[in-house]
Design a protein around this motif. Structure first.
Motif, mmCIF file in Angstrom:
data_model
loop_
_atom_site.group_PDB
_atom_site.id
_atom_site.type_symbol
_atom_site.label_atom_id
_atom_site.label_comp_id
_atom_site.label_asym_id
_atom_site.label_seq_id
_atom_site.Cartn_x
_atom_site.Cartn_y
_atom_site.Cartn_z
ATOM 1 N N GLN A 128 0.803 -1.069 -0.014
ATOM 2 C CA GLN A 128 0.006 -0.090 0.175
ATOM 3 C C GLN A 128 0.840 1.410 0.074
ATOM 4 N N ASP A 129 2.028 1.324 0.626
ATOM 5 C CA ASP A 129 2.982 2.474 0.612
ATOM 6 C C ASP A 129 3.501 2.586 -0.743
ATOM 7 N N MET A 130 3.619 1.591 -1.500
ATOM 8 C CA MET A 130 4.169 1.552 -2.786
ATOM 9 C C MET A 130 3.085 2.411 -3.573
ATOM 10 N N GLN A 131 1.829 1.956 -3.505
ATOM 11 C CA GLN A 131 0.910 2.486 -4.271
ATOM 12 C C GLN A 131 0.893 4.113 -3.893
ATOM 13 N N ARG A 132 0.731 4.197 -2.575
ATOM 14 C CA ARG A 132 0.658 5.783 -2.267
ATOM 15 C C ARG A 132 1.821 6.644 -2.970
ATOM 16 N N ALA A 133 2.915 5.895 -2.890
ATOM 17 C CA ALA A 133 4.111 6.774 -3.424
ATOM 18 C C ALA A 133 4.068 7.311 -4.955
ATOM 19 N N ASN A 134 3.115 6.456 -5.573
ATOM 20 C CA ASN A 134 2.874 6.972 -6.969
ATOM 21 C C ASN A 134 2.199 8.114 -7.102
ATOM 22 N N TYR A 135 1.434 8.579 -5.907
ATOM 23 C CA TYR A 135 0.554 9.762 -6.187
ATOM 24 C C TYR A 135 1.595 11.067 -5.595
ATOM 25 N N ILE A 136 2.543 10.973 -5.038
ATOM 26 C CA ILE A 136 3.394 11.944 -4.583
ATOM 27 C C ILE A 136 4.587 12.231 -5.413
ATOM 28 N N GLY A 137 4.882 11.114 -6.302
ATOM 29 C CA GLY A 137 6.132 11.312 -7.341
ATOM 30 C C GLY A 137 7.442 11.045 -6.611
ATOM 31 N N ARG A 138 7.339 10.390 -5.617
ATOM 32 C CA ARG A 138 8.494 9.757 -4.980
ATOM 33 C C ARG A 138 8.848 8.386 -4.946
ATOM 34 N N SER A 139 10.020 8.095 -5.263
ATOM 35 C CA SER A 139 10.120 6.363 -5.200
ATOM 36 C C SER A 139 10.641 5.955 -3.627
ATOM 37 N N LEU A 140 9.671 5.378 -3.196
ATOM 38 C CA LEU A 140 9.938 4.786 -1.800
ATOM 39 C C LEU A 140 11.073 3.904 -1.656
ATOM 40 N N ASP A 141 11.155 2.904 -2.600
ATOM 41 C CA ASP A 141 12.277 2.153 -2.944
ATOM 42 C C ASP A 141 13.710 2.736 -3.134
ATOM 43 N N GLN A 142 13.849 4.019 -3.868
ATOM 44 C CA GLN A 142 14.882 4.729 -3.841
ATOM 45 C C GLN A 142 15.364 5.284 -2.667
ATOM 46 N N LEU A 143 14.310 5.672 -1.625
ATOM 47 C CA LEU A 143 14.738 6.215 -0.359
ATOM 48 C C LEU A 143 15.132 5.260 0.441
ATOM 49 N N LEU A 144 14.711 4.089 0.528
ATOM 50 C CA LEU A 144 15.318 2.904 1.100
ATOM 51 C C LEU A 144 16.618 2.354 0.757
ATOM 52 N N GLN A 145 16.776 2.464 -0.590
ATOM 53 C CA GLN A 145 17.984 1.966 -1.008
ATOM 54 C C GLN A 145 19.062 2.979 -0.663
ATOM 55 N N ASP A 146 18.786 4.333 -0.490
ATOM 56 C CA ASP A 146 19.852 5.359 -0.111
ATOM 57 C C ASP A 146 20.233 4.824 1.519
ATOM 58 N N GLY A 147 19.160 4.420 2.156
ATOM 59 C CA GLY A 147 19.486 3.985 3.662
ATOM 60 C C GLY A 147 20.385 2.740 3.779
ATOM 61 N N VAL A 148 20.231 1.856 2.743
ATOM 62 C CA VAL A 148 21.197 0.607 2.833
ATOM 63 C C VAL A 148 22.343 1.278 2.372
ATOM 64 N N ARG A 149 22.611 2.230 1.519
ATOM 65 C CA ARG A 149 23.808 2.663 0.840
ATOM 66 C C ARG A 149 24.673 3.494 2.044
ATOM 67 N N LEU A 150 23.885 4.273 2.994
ATOM 68 C CA LEU A 150 24.368 4.675 4.083
ATOM 69 C C LEU A 150 24.959 4.052 4.957
ATOM 70 N N ALA A 151 24.232 2.762 5.371
ATOM 71 C CA ALA A 151 24.525 1.678 6.371
ATOM 72 C C ALA A 151 25.975 0.980 5.706
ATOM 73 N N TYR A 152 25.871 0.971 4.554
ATOM 74 C CA TYR A 152 26.996 0.319 3.873
ATOM 75 C C TYR A 152 28.432 1.283 4.194
ATOM 76 N N ASP A 153 28.308 2.349 4.108
ATOM 77 C CA ASP A 153 29.296 3.517 4.029
ATOM 78 C C ASP A 153 29.926 3.591 5.256
ATOM 79 N N LYS A 154 28.942 3.456 6.242
ATOM 80 C CA LYS A 154 29.369 3.713 7.800
ATOM 81 C C LYS A 154 30.170 2.364 8.199
ATOM 82 N N HIS A 155 29.318 1.484 7.559
ATOM 83 C CA HIS A 155 30.135 -0.141 8.264
ATOM 84 C C HIS A 155 31.633 0.092 7.508
#
Length: 345
Positions: A128-155
């Motif tokens: 449902q969050d993925m469907q809602r994200a379509n209405y606001i023009g943002r990629s929730l998947d990309q937002l979380l990918q950035d979080g994974v990358r940040l965790a990796y860089d800090k690691h």
């Protein structure tokens, strides 16, 4: 047709910045529609397109060579060779007519093993969050990918500077085979080894003594002149901002970079700050790390760079799950003599 005059004055309410009659925002109900005040609140917002991510400092690519490739291995290895000659390399090889033998050069090779470990993390996007994200023009998947990358860089930052004691690894600032010493005192009535309590000449002497100590430990090999120094940000800021004299425009950092051993021998010297050096010395003191930043002497390996390994729908939890993984080596120090620690700065 309803005239603008009948729709109220254009000097208050939402547009004019004044108060709305009744003290309430217009809502989408029958009363709101009847009064002509039916607005979608979201349409009256000015949305900032910039998403402000957490502030973070990642400096490991600056301070160590990063090698890419190798696969899903458990260890990396490196060969080293040492040589010997009968009688030594001084007078041993001298020969003359009638000699009945020649000194023989021998080689001894040894292999160093370095641990590798797998970094793995996952992200989950609810349907449902993925469907809602379509209405606001943002990629929730990309937002979380950035979080994974940040965790990796800090690691990676922690892996490079400190390692993980629980797994028996170390980093640039705490290699157990590196020589560790304390910088000289300032010779004052109340002795201190801290940069803040020393003159520019004494700080330069500390730096040159450290460079010469590491260079001497490597047989004064021209390729082994140290070229990298790491300091805590406090000491780095001090030498960056403090002038050599009250009337000088040159700072202590400028003074050091002009007059250090590496520069005078035709090399280059980088001095940088890192938060990991604060308290890294013996007894929790601040540490200056001096080393040769070159892949012949040390490196870290991204054996498998961070990758999107797999993604699948999860019907039981009504979401999409995606796994990310990487394979990383510990810091590989090939010449422990080419790195040294100087505490108490």
């Amino acid at each position: 047709m309803t005239s603008y005059q009948n729709m109220g004055k254009f000097d208050g309410g939402i547009f004019g910045g004044g108060a709305i009659p009744g003290g309430a925002l217009p809502v989408m109900d029958e009363a709101g529609i009847a009064s002509g005040q039916a607005f979608l609140v979201s349409e009256l917002e000015k949305r900032d397109p910039l998403i402000r991510k957490p502030l973070s400092s990642i400096t490991y690519p600056r301070d160590i060579p990063v090698s890419v490739g190798g696969g899903w291995v458990d260890y990396t290895s490196a060969l080293a060779v040492s040589y010997g000659i009968a009688g030594g390399s001084g007078s041993g090889p001298i020969t003359a007519g009638g000699a009945n033998g020649l000194p023989i050069v021998q080689a001894n090779t040894e292999k160093g093993l370095y641990k590798a470990h797998i970094f793995a993390a996952a992200l989950r996007v609810m349907f449902q969050d993925m469907q809602r994200a379509n209405y606001i023009g943002r990629s929730l998947d990309q937002l979380l990918q950035d979080g994974v990358r940040l965790a990796y860089d800090k690691h990676m930052d922690e892996n490079v500077y400190r390692g993980f004691a629980v797994y028996g690894t170390s980093g640039l600032l705490n290699n157990p085979d590196a020589v560790q010493t304390t910088v000289a005192s300032n010779g004052a009535a109340t002795p201190s080894t801290k940069f803040a309590d020393k003159t520019p000449e004494q700080i330069l002497r500390d730096v040159n003594s450290a460079l010469l100590a590491v260079w001497a430990a490597n047989e004064y090999d021209r390729e082994a002149i140290p070229n990298h120094i790491l300091l805590p940000y406090e000491q780095y800021s001090y030498i960056l901002e403090t002038p050599v004299t009250e009337l000088a425009t040159e700072t202590i950092l400028d003074y050091i970079l002009k007059n250090n051993v590496a520069a005078k021998e035709g090399g280059g010297l980088y001095i940088g700050g890192t938060a990991w050096a604060k308290g890294a010395g013996a007894g929790g003191t601040d540490r200056m790390t001096v080393y040769v930043n070159h892949e012949r002497f040390l490196k870290v390996e991204e054996l498998v760079p961070l990758m999107r390994a797999m993604s699948q729908p999860n019907a039981a939890n009504f979401c999409y799950d995606t796994a990310y993984a990487a394979n990383i080596s510990e810091v590989e120090v090939f010449y422990p003599s080419a790195i040294a620690y100087f505490d108490g700065i």
